[in-house]
Design a protein around this motif. Structure first.
Motif, PDB file in Angstrom:
ATOM      1  N   GLN A   1       0.822  -1.205   0.000  1.00  0.00           N
ATOM      2  CA  GLN A   1       0.000   0.000   0.000  1.00  0.00           C
ATOM      3  C   GLN A   1       0.865   1.269   0.000  1.00  0.00           C
ATOM      4  O   GLN A   1       0.344   2.386  -0.031  1.00  0.00           O
ATOM      5  CB  GLN A   1      -0.926   0.033   1.229  1.00  0.00           C
ATOM      6  CG  GLN A   1      -2.064  -0.990   1.183  1.00  0.00           C
ATOM      7  CD  GLN A   1      -1.578  -2.410   1.389  1.00  0.00           C
ATOM      8  OE1 GLN A   1      -0.731  -2.664   2.250  1.00  0.00           O
ATOM      9  NE2 GLN A   1      -2.095  -3.337   0.594  1.00  0.00           N
ATOM     10  N   GLY A   2       2.181   1.091   0.039  1.00  0.00           N
ATOM     11  CA  GLY A   2       3.086   2.233   0.040  1.00  0.00           C
ATOM     12  C   GLY A   2       3.355   2.801   1.416  1.00  0.00           C
ATOM     13  O   GLY A   2       3.985   3.863   1.532  1.00  0.00           O
ATOM     14  N   ASP A   3       2.873   2.130   2.454  1.00  0.00           N
ATOM     15  CA  ASP A   3       3.088   2.619   3.818  1.00  0.00           C
ATOM     16  C   ASP A   3       4.502   2.264   4.299  1.00  0.00           C
ATOM     17  O   ASP A   3       4.974   1.134   4.109  1.00  0.00           O
ATOM     18  CB  ASP A   3       2.053   2.008   4.775  1.00  0.00           C
ATOM     19  CG  ASP A   3       0.635   2.481   4.451  1.00  0.00           C
ATOM     20  OD1 ASP A   3       0.499   3.606   3.952  1.00  0.00           O
ATOM     21  OD2 ASP A   3      -0.320   1.712   4.685  1.00  0.00           O
ATOM     22  N   PHE A   4       5.132   3.219   4.948  1.00  0.00           N
ATOM     23  CA  PHE A   4       6.495   3.046   5.448  1.00  0.00           C
ATOM     24  C   PHE A   4       6.536   1.996   6.554  1.00  0.00           C
ATOM     25  O   PHE A   4       5.760   2.051   7.504  1.00  0.00           O
ATOM     26  CB  PHE A   4       7.009   4.389   5.983  1.00  0.00           C
ATOM     27  CG  PHE A   4       8.385   4.335   6.585  1.00  0.00           C
ATOM     28  CD1 PHE A   4       9.515   4.375   5.778  1.00  0.00           C
ATOM     29  CD2 PHE A   4       8.547   4.264   7.960  1.00  0.00           C
ATOM     30  CE1 PHE A   4      10.796   4.335   6.339  1.00  0.00           C
ATOM     31  CE2 PHE A   4       9.814   4.224   8.525  1.00  0.00           C
ATOM     32  CZ  PHE A   4      10.940   4.256   7.713  1.00  0.00           C
ATOM     33  N   GLN A   5       7.456   1.022   6.416  1.00  0.00           N
ATOM     34  CA  GLN A   5       7.575  -0.041   7.413  1.00  0.00           C
ATOM     35  C   GLN A   5       8.941  -0.091   8.090  1.00  0.00           C
ATOM     36  O   GLN A   5       9.136  -0.836   9.043  1.00  0.00           O
ATOM     37  CB  GLN A   5       7.306  -1.400   6.755  1.00  0.00           C
ATOM     38  CG  GLN A   5       5.892  -1.561   6.229  1.00  0.00           C
ATOM     39  CD  GLN A   5       4.852  -1.471   7.330  1.00  0.00           C
ATOM     40  OE1 GLN A   5       5.069  -1.943   8.450  1.00  0.00           O
ATOM     41  NE2 GLN A   5       3.714  -0.852   7.045  1.00  0.00           N
ATOM     42  N   GLY A   6       9.887   0.714   7.583  1.00  0.00           N
ATOM     43  CA  GLY A   6      11.194   0.719   8.219  1.00  0.00           C
ATOM     44  C   GLY A   6      12.287   1.091   7.237  1.00  0.00           C
ATOM     45  O   GLY A   6      12.023   1.476   6.092  1.00  0.00           O
ATOM     46  N   VAL A   7      13.534   0.955   7.704  1.00  0.00           N
ATOM     47  CA  VAL A   7      14.703   1.289   6.885  1.00  0.00           C
ATOM     48  C   VAL A   7      15.626   0.076   6.838  1.00  0.00           C
ATOM     49  O   VAL A   7      15.956  -0.521   7.868  1.00  0.00           O
ATOM     50  CB  VAL A   7      15.468   2.501   7.462  1.00  0.00           C
ATOM     51  CG1 VAL A   7      16.780   2.721   6.697  1.00  0.00           C
ATOM     52  CG2 VAL A   7      14.612   3.755   7.395  1.00  0.00           C
ATOM     53  N   LEU A   8      16.021  -0.268   5.620  1.00  0.00           N
ATOM     54  CA  LEU A   8      16.972  -1.359   5.403  1.00  0.00           C
ATOM     55  C   LEU A   8      18.324  -0.743   5.061  1.00  0.00           C
ATOM     56  O   LEU A   8      18.443   0.045   4.121  1.00  0.00           O
ATOM     57  CB  LEU A   8      16.509  -2.255   4.250  1.00  0.00           C
ATOM     58  CG  LEU A   8      17.374  -3.474   3.948  1.00  0.00           C
ATOM     59  CD1 LEU A   8      17.268  -4.494   5.075  1.00  0.00           C
ATOM     60  CD2 LEU A   8      16.946  -4.112   2.629  1.00  0.00           C
ATOM     61  N   GLU A   9      19.332  -1.087   5.848  1.00  0.00           N
ATOM     62  CA  GLU A   9      20.692  -0.634   5.573  1.00  0.00           C
ATOM     63  C   GLU A   9      21.480  -1.821   5.060  1.00  0.00           C
ATOM     64  O   GLU A   9      21.454  -2.891   5.662  1.00  0.00           O
ATOM     65  CB  GLU A   9      21.346  -0.094   6.850  1.00  0.00           C
ATOM     66  CG  GLU A   9      22.819   0.278   6.674  1.00  0.00           C
ATOM     67  CD  GLU A   9      23.553   0.424   8.002  1.00  0.00           C
ATOM     68  OE1 GLU A   9      23.982   1.542   8.313  1.00  0.00           O
ATOM     69  OE2 GLU A   9      23.693  -0.596   8.715  1.00  0.00           O
ATOM     70  N   TYR A  10      22.143  -1.665   3.911  1.00  0.00           N
ATOM     71  CA  TYR A  10      23.029  -2.736   3.473  1.00  0.00           C
ATOM     72  C   TYR A  10      24.393  -2.163   3.115  1.00  0.00           C
ATOM     73  O   TYR A  10      24.528  -1.146   2.458  1.00  0.00           O
ATOM     74  CB  TYR A  10      22.448  -3.580   2.343  1.00  0.00           C
ATOM     75  CG  TYR A  10      21.748  -2.880   1.214  1.00  0.00           C
ATOM     76  CD1 TYR A  10      22.387  -2.665  -0.007  1.00  0.00           C
ATOM     77  CD2 TYR A  10      20.418  -2.477   1.347  1.00  0.00           C
ATOM     78  CE1 TYR A  10      21.728  -2.051  -1.063  1.00  0.00           C
ATOM     79  CE2 TYR A  10      19.750  -1.855   0.295  1.00  0.00           C
ATOM     80  CZ  TYR A  10      20.422  -1.648  -0.914  1.00  0.00           C
ATOM     81  OH  TYR A  10      19.764  -1.045  -1.961  1.00  0.00           O
ATOM     82  N   VAL A  11      25.402  -2.838   3.639  1.00  0.00           N
ATOM     83  CA  VAL A  11      26.792  -2.377   3.587  1.00  0.00           C
ATOM     84  C   VAL A  11      27.606  -3.412   2.831  1.00  0.00           C
ATOM     85  O   VAL A  11      27.492  -4.610   3.081  1.00  0.00           O
ATOM     86  CB  VAL A  11      27.354  -2.203   5.017  1.00  0.00           C
ATOM     87  CG1 VAL A  11      28.791  -1.706   4.976  1.00  0.00           C
ATOM     88  CG2 VAL A  11      26.474  -1.266   5.833  1.00  0.00           C
ATOM     89  N   GLN A  12      28.466  -2.938   1.900  1.00  0.00           N
ATOM     90  CA  GLN A  12      29.238  -3.868   1.086  1.00  0.00           C
ATOM     91  C   GLN A  12      30.683  -3.403   0.943  1.00  0.00           C
ATOM     92  O   GLN A  12      30.953  -2.211   0.745  1.00  0.00           O
ATOM     93  CB  GLN A  12      28.614  -3.996  -0.316  1.00  0.00           C
ATOM     94  CG  GLN A  12      29.256  -5.057  -1.184  1.00  0.00           C
ATOM     95  CD  GLN A  12      28.499  -5.267  -2.483  1.00  0.00           C
ATOM     96  OE1 GLN A  12      27.673  -4.442  -2.865  1.00  0.00           O
ATOM     97  NE2 GLN A  12      28.770  -6.366  -3.160  1.00  0.00           N
ATOM     98  N   ASP A  13      31.582  -4.349   1.040  1.00  0.00           N
ATOM     99  CA  ASP A  13      32.997  -4.111   0.743  1.00  0.00           C
ATOM    100  C   ASP A  13      33.145  -4.143  -0.777  1.00  0.00           C
ATOM    101  O   ASP A  13      32.950  -5.186  -1.412  1.00  0.00           O
ATOM    102  CB  ASP A  13      33.835  -5.202   1.400  1.00  0.00           C
ATOM    103  CG  ASP A  13      35.291  -5.220   0.926  1.00  0.00           C
ATOM    104  OD1 ASP A  13      35.703  -4.257   0.256  1.00  0.00           O
ATOM    105  OD2 ASP A  13      35.988  -6.210   1.232  1.00  0.00           O
ATOM    106  N   ILE A  14      33.474  -2.996  -1.390  1.00  0.00           N
ATOM    107  CA  ILE A  14      33.564  -2.931  -2.862  1.00  0.00           C
ATOM    108  C   ILE A  14      35.015  -2.773  -3.329  1.00  0.00           C
ATOM    109  O   ILE A  14      35.253  -2.431  -4.497  1.00  0.00           O
ATOM    110  CB  ILE A  14      32.697  -1.779  -3.421  1.00  0.00           C
ATOM    111  CG1 ILE A  14      33.122  -0.427  -2.838  1.00  0.00           C
ATOM    112  CG2 ILE A  14      31.225  -2.048  -3.190  1.00  0.00           C
ATOM    113  CD1 ILE A  14      32.455   0.768  -3.508  1.00  0.00           C
ATOM    114  N   GLN A  15      35.966  -3.032  -2.437  1.00  0.00           N
ATOM    115  CA  GLN A  15      37.367  -2.886  -2.818  1.00  0.00           C
ATOM    116  C   GLN A  15      37.696  -3.771  -4.020  1.00  0.00           C
ATOM    117  O   GLN A  15      38.432  -3.368  -4.923  1.00  0.00           O
ATOM    118  CB  GLN A  15      38.281  -3.244  -1.646  1.00  0.00           C
ATOM    119  CG  GLN A  15      39.760  -3.013  -1.899  1.00  0.00           C
ATOM    120  CD  GLN A  15      40.098  -1.551  -2.163  1.00  0.00           C
ATOM    121  OE1 GLN A  15      39.513  -0.665  -1.551  1.00  0.00           O
ATOM    122  NE2 GLN A  15      41.013  -1.304  -3.082  1.00  0.00           N
ATOM    123  N   GLY A  16      37.130  -4.964  -4.045  1.00  0.00           N
ATOM    124  CA  GLY A  16      37.407  -5.890  -5.139  1.00  0.00           C
ATOM    125  C   GLY A  16      36.993  -5.350  -6.494  1.00  0.00           C
ATOM    126  O   GLY A  16      37.594  -5.684  -7.529  1.00  0.00           O
TER     127      GLY A  16
END
Length: 435
Positions: free
Chosen positions: A408-423
């Motif tokens: 329905q487009g209602d806000f349910q939270g925040v997803l944080e994703y972190v990645q090592d991109i050195q490669g």
């Protein structure tokens, strides 16, 4: 009586905040207090910061040393037998402080020798020793991080939210003072020895004041408040953040009485019932508890297919990302186990679960975090992306904060994703296939 004491303490600190000298309030303090518990100090700070006094945690931070000096010699000790056992988090914490104090003393002696004219021929060796001692002293970062990530979440669950907020802010100021002293050291041999000495002493003064606050106030609050299970949780999660100079030499294993039934005891029960005709003995097996009846192998509809909770958990843990979910109520609800805690870019441990997101970040970055969450909640942005080169890790890190919305487009939270991109920066050629 406790409320009255807290009110008096609060009035005294308000006088300090309004400009009264420490000497002018010391007499009044001693008149009313032959001893004050760390718990009262915590309650007083909470009342001071939450009441309509106009006093913010930044104000309390500024007078933190004045407050601590006021309480010196008056704070009552809390005796907990387990705290003196090797491996107990309190024992480890105090051993670290002893080692850090020793590093401070060695640096002071080296700086004194460095400034002597007759030491000119040994300056290179002295400078080398200084750098070594600075590297040891710099491990206080692990000590502070463990305090902030493990002690503070449990304190907040018991309602002690003011001391962590104030102490974390002061910790960050001490970190900055150490960086300034370290920068002065890096300028040797061409740099000013006096400048280095002055910056080191500015840091050392605040650092030693924090040791007093930790051992005479913080630990007293913890010993009055934490259960044995709380301390066990701290001990279990401490390795993820590491230790300053000294590590535990033994595992703390408290004596505990188990009140849980063994599987054999649970499987067979005998009950004797008194009746008019005599005793009736009944033997039966209790039904499994609801938690034992839950299975993680049943597939559930997810996306365009089916996954069991066990499979979904395995998939999340095999993603090359550190994932954190903060729900719509701003509570830290989940993180995955893609790598061991010691290897995480942003370290997470179970004690942080259920913590308000505001309390998971140091005060110096809190405004930025709130701004990001506001952008995502309001719908102004669906994602906020950033990246940086981590000096400590020697790699590029990519971070995404994404708004999670339902159908329905209602806000349910925040997803944080972190990645090592050195490669990605080290890719060689246009194509590579592992076949």
């Amino acid at each position: 009586m406790v409320d009255e004491r807290i009110d008096i303490l609060k009035d005294i600190l308000l006088e300090l905040h309004r400009g009264a000298s420490p000497e002018s309030v010391q007499e009044r303090f001693e008149e009313h207090f032959t001893g004050v518990s760390a718990m009262e100090i915590s309650l007083m700070e909470h009342e001071l910061m939450s009441a309509d006094t106009g006093v913010t945690f930044e104000d309390v931070m500024k007078l933190c040393n004045v407050h601590a000096n006021l309480f010196k010699g008056a704070v009552q000790n809390v005796e907990v037998a387990d705290a003196d056992q090797e491996g107990h988090p309190v024992y480890v914490f105090k051993q670290e402080n002893l080692a850090l104090r020793a590093a401070l003393l060695r640096i002071r002696r080296l700086l004194e020798n460095l400034a002597k004219p007759e030491s000119a021929s040994f300056k290179e060796d002295i400078s080398k020793g200084l750098r070594h001692q600075f590297s040891l002293l710099g491990q206080f970062e692990k000590h502070y991080t463990r305090k902030e990530k493990l002690f503070f979440p449990i304190m907040e669950r018991y309602g002690h939210d003011a001391p962590p907020k104030v102490m974390w802010g002061v910790d960050d100021e001490i970190r900055q003072l150490f960086k300034e002293a370290q920068a002065a050291l890096d300028e040797l041999p061409s740099g000013s020895i006096q400048d280095l000495s002055d910056k080191f002493e500015t840091f050392a003064h605040e650092f030693e004041e924090m040791i007093f606050k930790e051992e005479s106030i913080l630990l007293m609050i913890l010993l009055e408040t934490f259960s044995q299970d709380d301390w066990l949780a701290v001990a279990a999660e401490s390795d993820a953040y590491g230790y300053a100079i000294v590590a535990p030499t033994a595992e703390w294993v408290p004596k505990r009485q188990s009140f849980l039934e063994s599987e054999t005891e649970r499987q067979t029960k005998t009950q004797v019932i008194e009746t008019d005709q005599g005793q009736l003995t009944i033997t039966f097996t209790p039904k499994a508890t609801s938690s034992e009846m839950v299975t993680s192998s049943d597939p559930l509809p997810m996306g365009h297919g089916y996954l069991s909770p066990e499979q979904a958990n395995l998939i999340l843990n095999h993603l090359p990302l550190e994932i954190t979910f903060v729900n719509k109520d701003d509570l830290f609800q989940y993180y995955n186990d893609s790598v061991p805690a010691q290897e995480m870019i942003f370290k997470r441990t179970p004690s942080q679960i259920g913590r308000h997101v505001d309390l998971c970040h140091p005060p110096k970055v809190l405004d930025k975090v709130k701004h990001i969450f506001q952008l995502l909640k309001s719908g102004e942005k669906d994602k906020v992306v950033m990246w940086f080169k981590s000096k400590s890790l020697g790699k590029f890190v990519h971070v995404t904060y994404a708004a999670v919305r339902d159908e329905q487009g209602d806000f349910q939270g925040v997803l944080e994703y972190v990645q090592d991109i050195q490669g990605f920066f080290e890719l060689d050629g246009d194509t590579k296939r592992d076949l």
